[in-house]
Design a protein around this motif. Structure first.
Motif, short mmCIF file in Angstrom:
data_model
loop_
_atom_site.label_atom_id
_atom_site.label_comp_id
_atom_site.label_asym_id
_atom_site.label_seq_id
_atom_site.Cartn_x
_atom_site.Cartn_y
_atom_site.Cartn_z
N VAL A 36 1.23 -1.05 -0.44
CA VAL A 36 -0.18 0.49 -0.02
C VAL A 36 1.00 1.44 0.03
O VAL A 36 1.55 1.21 0.30
N GLY A 37 0.97 1.94 -1.03
CA GLY A 37 1.79 3.32 -0.95
C GLY A 37 0.63 4.59 -2.08
O GLY A 37 -0.37 4.27 -1.76
N THR A 41 -1.90 0.71 -4.44
CA THR A 41 -1.57 -1.02 -3.95
C THR A 41 -1.29 -1.86 -4.69
O THR A 41 -1.62 -2.24 -5.80
N ASN A 92 8.92 4.28 4.08
CA ASN A 92 8.93 3.03 3.77
C ASN A 92 9.13 1.61 4.73
O ASN A 92 10.49 1.34 5.78
N ARG A 103 4.98 -7.22 3.99
CA ARG A 103 4.04 -6.16 3.68
C ARG A 103 5.21 -4.91 3.87
O ARG A 103 5.54 -4.96 4.01
N ARG A 105 4.29 -0.88 3.10
CA ARG A 105 3.62 0.39 3.03
C ARG A 105 4.57 1.71 3.20
O ARG A 105 6.23 1.69 3.48
N THR A 107 4.70 6.30 1.80
CA THR A 107 4.40 7.62 2.05
C THR A 107 4.84 8.02 1.73
O THR A 107 6.45 7.97 2.37
#
Length: 121
Positions: A36-37, A41, A92, A103, A105, A107
């Motif tokens: 998810v970024g 996704t 990250n 997983r 993620r 941002t």
């Protein structure tokens, strides 16, 4: 073969991505990796690799500022340097299970990148 620590996996992930070595990246990612970024996704290794390859087309450098690892968790703070935007400060987070990245993620503020992509079109 020795299992890499979460920190070592993160280091290899970023150096492989920067080098465009997607075969090595594939080996690092769990089959059911969940991403998810800020730009989208991805579910599963094929979608995740497609996203990395897409951004990889404009990737010039990953300038890591700091990496913090604790157990199976790793956070990497870096400047994402591309041919379409000024360096983008990025965080990250990765979670590792059974020796694979499971997983991710990410941002960052995507505005400059999106504007850069639009100019290319």
């Amino acid at each position: 073969m020795t299992t890499k620590t979460a920190r070592e996996l993160a280091e290899t992930y970023f150096t492989s991505w920067e080098a465009g070595d997607f075969d090595t990246l594939r080996e690092l990612l769990a089959e059911d990796v969940d991403f998810v970024g800020a730009l989208g996704t991805a579910s599963g290794v094929e979608e995740a690799l497609a996203g990395l390859k897409g951004l990889g087309q404009v990737l010039e450098k990953i300038d890591v500022k700091v990496r913090v690892a604790e157990g199976s968790e790793v956070i990497t703070w870096f400047d994402l340097c591309t041919s379409v935007a000024p360096p983008t400060p990025t965080a990250n987070w990765m979670h590792v299970e059974d020796g694979k990245v499971a997983r991710i993620r990410v941002t960052f503020d995507p505005c400059a990148l999106l504007a850069g992509f639009e100019k290319r079109s």
